[in-house]
Design a protein around this motif. Structure first.
Motif, short mmCIF file in Angstrom:
data_model
loop_
_atom_site.label_atom_id
_atom_site.label_comp_id
_atom_site.label_asym_id
_atom_site.label_seq_id
_atom_site.Cartn_x
_atom_site.Cartn_y
_atom_site.Cartn_z
N ILE A 216 57.91 -38.23 -47.20
CA ILE A 216 56.63 -37.98 -47.86
C ILE A 216 56.02 -36.72 -47.26
O ILE A 216 56.32 -36.35 -46.11
N ASP A 217 55.15 -36.08 -48.02
CA ASP A 217 54.46 -34.90 -47.55
C ASP A 217 53.57 -35.25 -46.34
O ASP A 217 52.74 -36.15 -46.43
N ALA A 218 53.77 -34.56 -45.22
CA ALA A 218 53.03 -34.89 -43.99
C ALA A 218 51.76 -34.08 -43.84
O ALA A 218 51.07 -34.18 -42.84
N THR B 177 57.88 -31.29 -38.14
CA THR B 177 56.58 -31.97 -38.25
C THR B 177 56.09 -32.44 -36.90
O THR B 177 54.89 -32.38 -36.60
N SER C 242 52.62 -31.36 -35.52
CA SER C 242 51.56 -32.35 -35.26
C SER C 242 51.07 -32.23 -33.83
O SER C 242 49.86 -32.31 -33.58
N GLU D 119 55.98 -39.98 -39.11
CA GLU D 119 56.57 -41.05 -39.90
C GLU D 119 56.67 -40.66 -41.37
O GLU D 119 57.66 -40.97 -42.04
N ALA D 120 55.63 -40.00 -41.87
CA ALA D 120 55.64 -39.56 -43.27
C ALA D 120 56.80 -38.61 -43.50
O ALA D 120 57.53 -38.72 -44.49
N ALA D 121 57.00 -37.67 -42.53
CA ALA D 121 58.09 -36.72 -42.68
C ALA D 121 59.44 -37.45 -42.68
O ALA D 121 60.35 -37.11 -43.44
N ALA E 222 59.93 -40.49 -43.70
CA ALA E 222 60.07 -41.23 -44.96
C ALA E 222 60.22 -40.30 -46.15
O ALA E 222 60.34 -40.76 -47.28
N GLY F 82 48.24 -35.78 -42.77
CA GLY F 82 48.05 -36.09 -41.35
C GLY F 82 47.82 -34.84 -40.53
O GLY F 82 46.94 -34.80 -39.66
N ALA G 222 51.59 -40.92 -37.61
CA ALA G 222 51.73 -41.16 -39.05
C ALA G 222 52.30 -39.93 -39.75
O ALA G 222 53.09 -40.05 -40.69
N ALA G 223 51.94 -38.73 -39.27
CA ALA G 223 52.47 -37.51 -39.89
C ALA G 223 53.98 -37.45 -39.71
O ALA G 223 54.73 -37.16 -40.65
#
Lengths: 252, 222
Positions: free
Chosen positions: B189-191, B130, B134, B183-185, B187, B194, B180-181
């Motif tokens: 979560i689907d990135a 990610t 990104s 961080e989502a990855a 956590a 972002g 945020a992308a």
């Protein structure tokens, strides 16, 4: 390049002596309006408005916070409009006025941020949060003003400085809707709209009219200060011109 | 028209190959900057992961900032820019070619290098992917927004400081969604949200900024 081309229509906006005199006539009225509406607005703020049911006396900072925030956006919109005039119509007066507005805009943005922080500490329990869209976009607006002033003062050639900073002002205008709509697009900490065109204001009438008077005072103050700065810049730019010597000699 | 843009991109590539020091310095800046944060913060081990997305993205942002003067400064000095301004094709097309080349040289290199240096933060594999993605889709936005500042400050005394004042505020949205992308990855979560937003910013930037940059260059060259 159109370096030596004269503007196609020598508009009145480029007539600096006339603009200088007009500004000189308008400034006293703006100061009078500032004092009158400012006194009335502050009277409403401190004596007429009742303390808020939940926030007590703290809420009175609204009478500075809302006008400052409004001015931070309004001045930038004025600057963008003047920038368009300056770029597309080669209007010298508007590019000078544009630069004259920037320090006042930066001042109001700073006031908006600092009064917001002072208000947030007792009510939200924190000076500042980084995850609120309204707070961050307003901070970006402050940086835009600073960048504008930095660019305008870094370029020595006034022609290039005028045009480059006008272009920058136009680019930065994308941030304005983000600041304004941030409370609707992202429901974060900052509250939503209390004053809109479509609904009656969500506050006591005396508070609302007090805020309106304070906005009026801030607008008149901004106009007066910007026009004074405008006159100084005009004198500085045209210091070798005959009309400046005559004007200064007669003291008008 | 396409051939003209292609020629500009080829020329930029050739220049980048002939002067590899420009790229290498920027990449080393990225490595040093991203290593300074952990040295300065010195946290417990489990906070590395919390810091990593922001640190890597901020370092990439600053490295891009340092690379911006390469866009126009050399061409300005040796007169190439004047030829492009006077040339038969609209300046915006040359600017577009330069932006594409700048992204391919600096942005893609940073995107490739960042996951390698993310190992020091112990990022898991999918977060590395990610991070690469990104930066890969986000750096065109950095190039195009930064080029506005580079064009406006071209040839100014103290121009680099002014450049950073102009450009860094514009980079804030890219930084927020890029970090945020990642961080989502992290956590789980689907990135994609972002990443999609970064792609939108980049496409909009590459499409809308070349005329603005060209206008800024015209003002500078007047």
């Amino acid at each position: 390049m159109d370096k030596n081309d004269l503007p196609k229509t020598p508009s009145r906006l480029s007539d600096l002596p006339a603009a200088y005199r007009l500004a000189g006539k308008a400034i006293p009225y703006f100061w009078a309006l500032t004092v009158a509406s400012g006194a009335a607005g502050l009277y409403a703020a401190f004596f007429l408005a009742l303390p808020d049911a939940r926030q007590g006396e703290t809420f009175r900072i609204i009478f500075l916070h809302v006008p400052a925030s409004w001015m931070s956006l309004f001045i930038y919109l004025c600057m963008a409009f003047l920038a368009a005039l300056a770029l597309f119509f080669h209007a010298r007066a508007s590019s000078i006025l544009l630069s004259a507005l920037a320090p006042t805009g930066a001042l109001f943005t700073f006031l908006s941020l600092s009064t917001g922080a002072l208000w947030a500490k007792p009510i939200w329990g924190t000076w500042w949060v980084w995850w609120d869209a309204r707070l961050v976009s307003e901070l970006v607006l402050f940086f835009m003003y600073v960048g504008f002033i930095a660019l305008a003062s870094a370029i020595e050639d006034p022609r290039r400085a005028d045009k480059a900073s006008a272009l920058l002002a136009l680019v930065g205008v994308v941030n304005i809707p983000i600041v304004y709509f941030s409370v609707r697009w992202w429901h974060t900490l900052h509250q939503g709209y209390s004053i809109t065109l479509t609904r009656p204001p969500a506050m006591a009438p005396v508070t609302f009219w007090g805020i309106v008077l304070c906005v009026l005072a801030c607008t008149a103050y901004a106009a007066a200060v910007a026009l004074m700065r405008f006159r100084n810049t005009v004198l500085d730019r045209e210091r070798d011109a005959e009309w400046v010597r005559e004007t200064l000699a007669t003291g008008s | 028209m396409l051939r003209f843009i292609e020629t500009v991109i080829r020329r930029e590539f050739l220049l980048a190959f002939r002067r590899p020091a420009d790229l290498i310095s920027v990449l080393f800046f990225f490595i040093i900057a991203s290593s300074l944060f952990p040295l300065g913060v010195w946290p417990r081990v489990d906070t590395w992961l919390q810091l990593a997305p922001g640190v890597l993205w901020v370092s990439a942002l600053l490295a891009t900032l340092l690379s911006l003067p390469h866009l126009f400064a050399d061409d300005y000095r040796d007169g190439t820019l004047e030829q492009l301004v006077l040339g038969a094709y609209p300046l915006a097309f040359a600017v577009f070619g330069k932006l594409v080349a700048h992204w391919l040289v600096f942005g893609v290199s940073l995107a490739l290098l960042a996951p390698v240096f993310a190992f020091q933060f112990d990022l898991p594999g999918h977060a590395l992917w990610t991070l690469f993605l990104s930066l890969f889709v986000g750096t065109p936005a950095l190039s195009s927004l930064g080029a506005i500042g580079a064009a406006l400050t071209l040839g100014l005394r103290g121009g680099r400081v002014v450049l950073s004042l102009l450009v860094l505020p514009l980079y804030i949205p890219v930084l927020i969604f890029g970090a945020a992308a990642v961080e989502a990855a992290l956590a789980g979560i689907d990135a994609n949200a972002g990443i999609s937003f970064l792609a939108a910013l980049s496409l909009a930037g590459m499409f809308f900024t070349p005329p603005l940059i060209a206008a800024a260059l015209h003002i500078t060259m007047e």
